[in-house]
Design a protein around this motif. Structure first.
Motif, PDB file in Angstrom:
ATOM      1  N   GLU A  14       0.968  -1.287  -0.105  1.00  0.00           N
ATOM      2  CA  GLU A  14       0.128  -0.029  -0.156  1.00  0.00           C
ATOM      3  C   GLU A  14       0.875   1.333  -0.016  1.00  0.00           C
ATOM      4  O   GLU A  14       0.583   2.408  -0.545  1.00  0.00           O
ATOM      5  CB  GLU A  14      -0.816   0.020   1.398  1.00  0.00           C
ATOM      6  CG  GLU A  14      -2.035  -1.050   1.224  1.00  0.00           C
ATOM      7  CD  GLU A  14      -2.860  -1.087   2.339  1.00  0.00           C
ATOM      8  OE1 GLU A  14      -3.223   0.372   2.895  1.00  0.00           O
ATOM      9  OE2 GLU A  14      -3.163  -2.059   3.111  1.00  0.00           O
ATOM     10  N   ASP A  15       1.900   1.175   0.758  1.00  0.00           N
ATOM     11  CA  ASP A  15       2.823   2.608   0.674  1.00  0.00           C
ATOM     12  C   ASP A  15       3.804   2.318  -0.174  1.00  0.00           C
ATOM     13  O   ASP A  15       4.256   1.379  -0.723  1.00  0.00           O
ATOM     14  CB  ASP A  15       3.288   2.857   2.262  1.00  0.00           C
ATOM     15  CG  ASP A  15       4.068   1.428   2.569  1.00  0.00           C
ATOM     16  OD1 ASP A  15       4.140   0.481   2.078  1.00  0.00           O
ATOM     17  OD2 ASP A  15       4.944   1.696   3.731  1.00  0.00           O
ATOM     18  N   GLY A  16       4.483   3.538  -0.486  1.00  0.00           N
ATOM     19  CA  GLY A  16       5.633   3.487  -1.389  1.00  0.00           C
ATOM     20  C   GLY A  16       6.243   4.971  -1.432  1.00  0.00           C
ATOM     21  O   GLY A  16       5.797   5.932  -0.545  1.00  0.00           O
ATOM     22  N   ARG A  17       6.925   5.429  -2.244  1.00  0.00           N
ATOM     23  CA  ARG A  17       7.573   6.748  -2.259  1.00  0.00           C
ATOM     24  C   ARG A  17       7.166   7.118  -3.842  1.00  0.00           C
ATOM     25  O   ARG A  17       7.187   6.407  -4.752  1.00  0.00           O
ATOM     26  CB  ARG A  17       9.168   6.671  -2.100  1.00  0.00           C
ATOM     27  CG  ARG A  17       9.309   6.259  -0.747  1.00  0.00           C
ATOM     28  CD  ARG A  17       8.693   7.118   0.473  1.00  0.00           C
ATOM     29  NE  ARG A  17       9.223   6.681   1.637  1.00  0.00           N
ATOM     30  CZ  ARG A  17       8.581   5.871   2.319  1.00  0.00           C
ATOM     31  NH1 ARG A  17       7.220   5.418   1.874  1.00  0.00           N
ATOM     32  NH2 ARG A  17       8.992   5.315   3.650  1.00  0.00           N
ATOM     33  N   VAL A  18       7.042   8.402  -4.059  1.00  0.00           N
ATOM     34  CA  VAL A  18       7.139   9.127  -5.345  1.00  0.00           C
ATOM     35  C   VAL A  18       8.141   9.840  -5.599  1.00  0.00           C
ATOM     36  O   VAL A  18       8.670  10.836  -4.688  1.00  0.00           O
ATOM     37  CB  VAL A  18       5.761   9.866  -5.345  1.00  0.00           C
ATOM     38  CG1 VAL A  18       5.680  10.387  -6.773  1.00  0.00           C
ATOM     39  CG2 VAL A  18       4.629   8.990  -5.227  1.00  0.00           C
ATOM     40  N   VAL A  19       9.091   9.555  -6.391  1.00  0.00           N
ATOM     41  CA  VAL A  19      10.584  10.512  -7.131  1.00  0.00           C
ATOM     42  C   VAL A  19      10.139  11.512  -7.967  1.00  0.00           C
ATOM     43  O   VAL A  19       9.674  11.264  -8.941  1.00  0.00           O
ATOM     44  CB  VAL A  19      11.682   9.446  -7.410  1.00  0.00           C
ATOM     45  CG1 VAL A  19      12.610  10.209  -7.646  1.00  0.00           C
ATOM     46  CG2 VAL A  19      11.747   8.301  -6.282  1.00  0.00           C
ATOM     47  N   HIS A  20      10.265  12.859  -7.579  1.00  0.00           N
ATOM     48  CA  HIS A  20      10.200  13.941  -8.552  1.00  0.00           C
ATOM     49  C   HIS A  20      11.484  14.720  -8.598  1.00  0.00           C
ATOM     50  O   HIS A  20      12.433  14.318  -7.967  1.00  0.00           O
ATOM     51  CB  HIS A  20       9.242  15.088  -7.871  1.00  0.00           C
ATOM     52  CG  HIS A  20       8.070  14.515  -7.064  1.00  0.00           C
ATOM     53  ND1 HIS A  20       7.071  14.774  -7.714  1.00  0.00           N
ATOM     54  CD2 HIS A  20       7.644  14.019  -6.024  1.00  0.00           C
ATOM     55  CE1 HIS A  20       5.850  14.132  -7.063  1.00  0.00           C
ATOM     56  NE2 HIS A  20       6.507  13.608  -5.716  1.00  0.00           N
ATOM     57  N   GLN A  21      11.575  15.295  -9.775  1.00  0.00           N
ATOM     58  CA  GLN A  21      12.792  15.999 -10.086  1.00  0.00           C
ATOM     59  C   GLN A  21      13.997  15.480 -10.064  1.00  0.00           C
ATOM     60  O   GLN A  21      15.036  15.823  -9.497  1.00  0.00           O
ATOM     61  CB  GLN A  21      12.785  17.360  -9.197  1.00  0.00           C
ATOM     62  CG  GLN A  21      11.523  18.110  -9.336  1.00  0.00           C
ATOM     63  CD  GLN A  21      11.317  19.068  -8.540  1.00  0.00           C
ATOM     64  OE1 GLN A  21      12.321  19.359  -7.620  1.00  0.00           O
ATOM     65  NE2 GLN A  21      10.151  19.939  -8.474  1.00  0.00           N
ATOM     66  N   ARG A  22      14.124  14.105 -10.702  1.00  0.00           N
ATOM     67  CA  ARG A  22      15.546  13.344 -10.644  1.00  0.00           C
ATOM     68  C   ARG A  22      15.990  13.086  -9.292  1.00  0.00           C
ATOM     69  O   ARG A  22      17.050  12.912  -9.065  1.00  0.00           O
ATOM     70  CB  ARG A  22      16.441  13.850 -11.474  1.00  0.00           C
ATOM     71  CG  ARG A  22      16.115  13.881 -12.869  1.00  0.00           C
ATOM     72  CD  ARG A  22      17.352  14.697 -13.583  1.00  0.00           C
ATOM     73  NE  ARG A  22      17.087  14.542 -15.094  1.00  0.00           N
ATOM     74  CZ  ARG A  22      17.261  13.639 -15.852  1.00  0.00           C
ATOM     75  NH1 ARG A  22      17.731  12.446 -15.527  1.00  0.00           N
ATOM     76  NH2 ARG A  22      16.863  13.602 -17.195  1.00  0.00           N
TER      77      ARG A  22
END
Length: 117
Positions: free
Chosen positions: A51-59
């Motif tokens: 259910e959980d995770g991470r979102v990576v933005h801007q390299r």
């Protein structure tokens, strides 16, 4: 023959309301459905997602907790299947146990090679 990705969306809230016995019975239905695809040589891979995770933005300069989506939009798992074309892949998806829960759907997408074919 082509490979297709099934993204399973929604159904999480309804699933969480089930008793432990109902959850186990539902997982058995999933196992039987996936086993049938495997026996026919149509299943390549597939697993549920946390259910959980991470979102990576801007390299990677910004990393946020997530993904956060509305109930019907949450991706709960995936399968990779083999089919002659998208119509066959859609037909195969109709037996998916995710349809036991209102508001759930399977997104069917062809997996392309890097050269677009």
């Amino acid at each position: 023959m082509s490979n297709f990705l099934y993204l399973f969306r929604g159904g999480h809230d309804a699933y969480q309301e089930l008793s432990q016995e109902e959850k186990q019975a539902h997982m058995q239905v999933w196992g039987e459905w996936m086993g049938g695809l495997k026996e026919k040589g149509q299943l390549l891979d597939g697993l549920p997602l946390a259910e959980d995770g991470r979102v990576v933005h801007q390299r990677g300069e910004m990393v946020t907790n997530g993904p956060f989506a509305e109930g019907a939009e949450v991706v709960g798992g995936y399968l990779i299947v083999v089919a002659n074309d998208i119509d066959e892949a859609v037909e195969m998806s109709k037996g998916c146990p995710i349809f036991d829960y209102d508001g759930s759907y399977v997104e069917v997408r062809e997996i392309l090679s890097m050269d677009g074919h």
